[in-house]
Write an enzyme that holds these catalytic residues in place. Structure first.
Site, PDB file in Angstrom:
ATOM      1  CB  VAL A 187      -0.976   0.045   1.202  1.00  0.00           C
ATOM      2  CG1 VAL A 187      -1.953  -1.102   1.150  1.00  0.00           C
ATOM      3  CG2 VAL A 187      -0.224   0.070   2.532  1.00  0.00           C
ATOM      4  CE  LYS A 188       3.917   2.397   4.551  1.00  0.00           C
ATOM      5  NZ  LYS A 188       3.584   1.075   5.087  1.00  0.00           N
ATOM      6  CB  ILE A 189       5.173   5.734  -2.645  1.00  0.00           C
ATOM      7  CG1 ILE A 189       4.814   6.547  -1.384  1.00  0.00           C
ATOM      8  CG2 ILE A 189       5.105   6.612  -3.896  1.00  0.00           C
ATOM      9  CD1 ILE A 189       3.391   7.007  -1.308  1.00  0.00           C
TER      10      ILE A 189
END
Length: 382
Positions: A187-189
């Site tokens: 879910v991070k960049i």
């Protein structure tokens, strides 16, 4: 259900992983150092150490800075538990600094006041871990000035902030810290599946973190007690861990890096759209400091009284919007309450925890989905 966060995997990403699968190395091969060099080039840091999670990166960062029994680490309650847990892994203890109600990052004024009290009481922290909440940098220049005055070391928990900037410099360059940590959770960049990275400008710290991520075992003759007996020889010179990243993960990460700036640009555009669409609703919107460029890992709003955040959360889920909550304050978790932390100790973090709602934000969020999120939120509040 519209997820609050989601990875973006391209055909190029798949091909990059496939190349590793067809190579001679699935782990401990050449792709990991290539991934590390890419991040050094991107951020300007001198050294990078890739590991299997940001939690592992926090742990080895603390070990490299000699955190141990009798020491104290300070962080904020408005974070995931790993930002604090890393101290206990090392046998140290934890305390917290409240957040600024606008940026939701560490409140520098509260930090300074607490440091002054700790100096008089003889219990200053050895390490302070500012957390770049939602992708926006803390006021690192001010924190670094306090570090010089009070003698603590700084680990930037930038798990949310890869691709962001502070004071016209990319986050990760460690201009105001000893070590910076990134996360590559889906879910991070950008993602490596699971994975993390520690960046530093200090060669000795990099060497120590490299040792701790791989069992404390070395083939470097300069670190050994006995003479090098051959290319087969190794020594365990410290108590380390198996925190290594695989070449499969690094291959995915290297491919994702090609789109990092595009991802952050898209996230900023989506955040601006939210700002425009939500301005008529009676909610608190995220605040951005003038000297930051946020990576916008999260878009969080505050649900004011008399609306009930928990009711709004449930109604949004029923309308197909995968909202979330970031975060339940760490000091109110049972593990920490057993160690003496109580409700009322950090009022701004607690107020945020009671009101915050994370809306979907990821590069594949469509205009139609964003409109539906805003409409559903308006209906749930009313």
């Amino acid at each position: 259900m519209i997820p609050y966060g989601r990875q973006d995997i391209s055909e190029e990403d798949i091909e990059a992983v496939e190349r590793v699968l067809r190579s001679d190395f699935l782990t401990q091969g050449p792709v990991i150092p290539a991934f590390e060099r890419k991040f050094c080039d991107y951020t300007g840091a001198n050294h990078a150490v890739a590991v299997n999670s940001a939690t592992s990166a926090l742990h080895i960062a603390c070990l490299a800075l000699d955190l141990g029994p009798g020491d104290i680490l300070w962080t904020v309650p408005n974070t995931f538990v790993a930002s604090a847990n890393c101290a206990y892994y090392c046998g140290a203890t934890v305390d917290f600094v409240d957040i600024d109600p606008d940026t939701r990052n560490m409140d520098v004024s509260a930090l300074e006041a607490k440091l002054d009290g700790a100096a008089h009481a003889g219990c200053l922290p050895k390490i302070v871990v500012p957390v770049h909440f939602a992708g926006q940098s803390c006021d690192m220049r001010a924190i670094a000035e306090l570090a010089k005055r009070y003698g603590f070391q700084v680990i930037e928990d930038a798990s949310h902030a890869v691709g962001g900037s502070y004071a016209d410099k990319r986050i990760g360059g460690c201009q105001f810290s000893e070590i910076t940590i990134f996360s590559f959770h889906p879910v991070k960049i950008i993602t490596t599946g699971e994975g993390g990275l520690a960046l530093t400008n200090n060669a000795e710290l990099a060497e120590r973190m490299d040792l701790y991520r791989s069992h404390g075992v070395t083939r470097d003759a300069s670190l050994m007690e006995s003479p090098l007996k051959g290319p087969w020889y190794y020594e365990q010179v410290a108590l380390g861990f198996n925190y290594r990243m695989t070449d499969l993960q690094a291959g995915l990460g290297l491919s994702q890096m090609q789109r990092l700036d595009a991802f952050t640009k898209k996230r900023n555009e989506l955040a601006q759209t939210y700002n425009s669409l939500l301005q008529e609703l009676p909610i608190g919107l995220p605040h951005q400091s003038f000297d930051t460029y946020s990576a916008w890992h999260l878009y969080t709003v505050l649900i004011p009284q008399p609306a009930n955040r928990d009711v709004v959360f449930q109604e949004m889920r029923e309308k197909g919007v995968g909202v979330n909550v970031h975060y339940i304050p760490v000091h109110l978790q049972p593990f920490y309450k057993k160690r003496g932390f109580k409700e009322g100790m950090f009022p701004y973090a607690e107020a945020h925890g009671n009101k915050t709602l994370t809306l979907p934000l990821h590069p594949n969020l469509t205009a139609e989905q964003q409109t539906h999120v805003v409409s559903a939120l308006g209906e749930a509040i009313s």
